[in-house]
Design a protein around this motif. Sequence first.
Motif, mmCIF file in Angstrom:
data_model
loop_
_atom_site.group_PDB
_atom_site.id
_atom_site.type_symbol
_atom_site.label_atom_id
_atom_site.label_comp_id
_atom_site.label_asym_id
_atom_site.label_seq_id
_atom_site.Cartn_x
_atom_site.Cartn_y
_atom_site.Cartn_z
ATOM 1 N N LYS A 69 0.851 -0.873 0.563
ATOM 2 C CA LYS A 69 0.473 -0.461 0.045
ATOM 3 C C LYS A 69 0.663 1.553 0.191
ATOM 4 C CE LYS A 69 -2.761 -0.269 3.703
ATOM 5 N NZ LYS A 69 -3.793 0.034 5.119
ATOM 6 N N ARG A 70 0.380 1.971 -0.661
ATOM 7 C CA ARG A 70 1.073 3.952 -0.346
ATOM 8 C C ARG A 70 1.928 4.506 0.364
ATOM 9 N NH1 ARG A 70 0.582 7.245 -5.876
ATOM 10 N NH2 ARG A 70 -1.360 8.008 -4.431
ATOM 11 N N ASP A 78 0.331 7.587 0.487
ATOM 12 C CA ASP A 78 -1.369 8.124 0.541
ATOM 13 C C ASP A 78 -2.022 8.472 1.714
ATOM 14 O OD1 ASP A 78 -1.946 7.013 -1.842
ATOM 15 O OD2 ASP A 78 -2.771 5.030 -1.539
ATOM 16 N N PRO A 79 -1.883 8.629 2.513
ATOM 17 C CA PRO A 79 -2.692 9.205 4.092
ATOM 18 C C PRO A 79 -2.784 10.515 4.151
ATOM 19 C CG PRO A 79 -0.141 6.825 5.090
ATOM 20 C CD PRO A 79 -0.335 7.460 3.472
ATOM 21 N N PHE A 105 -2.881 12.014 1.207
ATOM 22 C CA PHE A 105 -3.286 12.923 0.697
ATOM 23 C C PHE A 105 -4.871 12.596 1.160
ATOM 24 C CE2 PHE A 105 -0.001 11.769 -2.586
ATOM 25 C CZ PHE A 105 0.229 12.918 -2.590
ATOM 26 N N ILE A 106 -5.566 11.226 1.331
ATOM 27 C CA ILE A 106 -6.621 10.643 1.818
ATOM 28 C C ILE A 106 -7.751 11.838 2.971
ATOM 29 C CG2 ILE A 106 -7.014 8.805 0.943
ATOM 30 C CD1 ILE A 106 -6.503 7.337 3.464
ATOM 31 N N THR A 107 -6.646 12.656 3.556
ATOM 32 C CA THR A 107 -6.428 13.473 4.890
ATOM 33 C C THR A 107 -7.062 15.172 4.542
ATOM 34 O OG1 THR A 107 -4.774 13.226 6.388
ATOM 35 C CG2 THR A 107 -6.489 11.446 6.797
ATOM 36 N N GLY A 108 -6.611 15.146 3.561
ATOM 37 C CA GLY A 108 -6.459 16.633 2.818
ATOM 38 C C GLY A 108 -5.199 17.457 3.021
#
Lengths: 157, 779
Positions: free
Chosen positions: B11-12, B15-16, B18-21
């Motif tokens: 898993k990238r 990402d954390p 990016f997915i939380t803004g």
Amino acid sequence: MTTVNITVNGQQYSHEVEPRLLLVHYLRDVLGMTGTHVGCDTSQCGACTVHIDGVAVKSCTVLAVQADGSRITTIEGLATDGQLHPLQEGFWEKHGLQCGFCTPGMIMSAADLLKRNPNPSEEEIRLGLEGNICRCTGYHNIVRAVQYAAEKMKVNA
Amino acid sequence: MATQMIGASIKRVEDPRFITGKGLYTDDIQLPGMTYAVFVRSPHAHAKINSLNISAAKAMPGVTAIYTGEDMKKAGIGGPICGWSLPGLKLPAHPPMAVDRVRYVGEPIAVVLASDPYTAQDAAEAVEVDYDPLPAVADPKQAHGGPTIHDEAPDNIAFDWSIGDQAKTDAAFASAHKTVRLDLVNNRLIPNALEPRAAIARVEPTGDITLWLTSQNPHIHRLLMAAFMLNIPEQKFRVIAPDVGGGFGSKIFVYAEEVVMVWAAMQSKRPVKWTSTRRESYIADAHGRDHVTEAEMAFDADGHITGLRVKTWAGMGAYLSTFATAVPTYLYGTLLSGQYPIPAIYCNTLGVFTNTVMVDAYRGAGRPEATYVVERLVDLGAYELGLDPAEIRRRNLIPPDQFPFQTQVALQYDSGNYAATLDKALEKLGYGDLRAEQEAARQQGRYIGIGFSTAIEACGLAPSAVVGSLGAGAGQWESALVRVHPTGKISVQTGSHSHGQGHETTFAQIVADGLGVPLEDVLIQHGDTAQSPFGYGTYGSRSAAVGGSAIAVSVKKLQDKIKRIAAHLLEAAPEDIDYAEGKATVRGAPERFKTFGEVALQAYLAHNYPTDIEPGLEATTFFDPTNFTFPYCVHIAVVEVDGGTGQVEVKRYIAVDDVGNIINPMIVAGQIHGGVAQGIGQALYESAVYDENGQLVTGSMMDYAVPKARYIPMIETDQTITPAPQNPLGVKGVGEIGAIASPAAIANAVVDALKHLGVTHIDMPITVQKVYAAIHADA
């Protein structure tokens, strides 16, 4: 200038704003909440999607003064108590993002979709995300991410 | 046994945020005292500027400065340059802002700075410009000999370039059993990275300059701007490309706005920010493709391809962008052999100035255009010869024992087993059953089509000596600095740049495997010229093959040093030390070992240390590949065409790709999905349309059809793997192959669906109007 009182992610704010100030610019430039993005100027791309009183809205198409008195949720407020929302988890698990720019709006739209339709078919997901554009993923893994979240929310319900 | 990282769908790591803004894109950055820039742009495609009046705008409250093209000319500031030379190339000056003449809609004329962006917009609209419109031309073929755009090129020809053997090709056609010809358009596209371009420039208290920029290659931006445009000492100029929201080529190039921002910050002594609107990006970002082509293919009686002759008018736009000249030449003509041993090829490309925004590399860059020419002609040949499109390809594929294979257009293909990939794709499709189904459907008046694209690309740009000999004003190696800290944690500086590709994950996988450390101990950093060694950035599917290889070589150097330090500590000979899974062990004595952490600490303490090596534990590599890499694929599209409306629906899309070894299968599949979607967009929906006056008709996201979720099917991916022989990872690159192969697969499928009606070609984008007209051509 006009005074607006807006609750964003549970926190109340009061500001003097120009009547023409767009809500997305209020969020980004006045409040410094830059998770909500601007990807176009014709309300096509959906990167600016937030929830106003629980409903997904493109914040580039709303004036800040129109949001006076409302409760807004942005991507920054979607996780609760440090727990990722199932959609945030789904996008991570299923590689539903690449550059990440459309992701906040995509997740906020999908959250509204799952609220209205907790068990969507693949076609319903694709139609439900009609207002959001992603240029990286080809949508394949975005659909998977929403399916993952729907499944997870069913289990948790 | 530690988990093998290379080959795992990790898993990238990125990402954390990016997915939380919490991503940090250029426009997210706010600086104290910042002013906001809005450009005044030409509404005309071609015009003389009579006068420019900024007084009303300048008087508006909140406006801090207005600069014009004349101001920059007086200051001696240069504009964007073209970095790839060709014989006889016409290189007209490209001012950062127009001075007395504009040559495309959107050309910057002046820039307004104000204390807030809304005021800057108001003031930009108050700038008065008086124009005398001139005749304009936007179509590349019509521009050849049309109204002159630059005095240096009276017929608008920027270059006249050829590759291959003309006489041999003419002879092949003269003796051919069958020849087919297509006049086609490779439609002009707008890249549409979802994050619009942005730039923030600040003069630091030291006089140094920092530029935050939506860039795929911050070092290239720094070099070109410092040396050729702004005359700033390179060491005092820092370019930072933070999180970048997609690029697809459009953020490679040095643009006028970026030069203007730096200069404006220096003049106004305040930080300045420019963020493109989407409509602005449509008229100011480099577009892609824009070819008009006449192509012919010759066959023998058995369906073997014996010759290929191509003439292309390639639109360049009003000025030559950074890599514009390489795209329709060395990235196009050299790929015309496809997966086939075509014995005679000749290609002539005319690069033509047009009154449009610049055209440059967009995902695939030249190779989708080449693939489209070859694969459409192969299909047409199959039709004319009465052969099945899969069979004609099988007869022509380069056999596996012919590698390395030298084409007639300069390239030497590295490795492959093309027939095996075709077999796998046909099996995945269920080809035989599908042809029967197609026939049955036809009986019921339903039009199903099956379209093939057996595509190849040259990527992993590139061997520096080769590109240098072909005219590139740059090398194409890549750098990596792998730095082990005293605690055994690792940071890596890469010269390549991620704007969605997932380098923070895949590059960490390479290091974690090589040094036997946990993935979370490795931090990948990129995008800041003050941190990393010079690097050429990310485009041309080069990050893994060149940038990843640089990291792998640095890791190898560290392994060697670790062995020497451990040998000293263990009182053994370095050649008797094995290093695996984070432990340096004396061979044959598993109880005698030093861990990676122990060695790292000792490398920095150096209390008990070999006298013949330097303390510290880091390695820098500049990896220059010996050849391009050659990913290849078989893509098959299944479409259904509604005969009543002309609507095309993509029912299935099979993508069997050979991209060499795979570091992260999840990320590789994601790259294929995205590339295919952009290719489906080109085939069915997207087109940048200029009218006869040079106005961009498709000037917003309302008018230009970027595909939405319901227009793209699930992509059925699979792979064959033939490792690349010329780099240590054996990887070939995956960023572009999807976009390269898919337009031809879709177009071939639509024509296949309608061939019983006598349809042999429909130009892209294959819209309902065109399909309907083709079906009802006789009516």
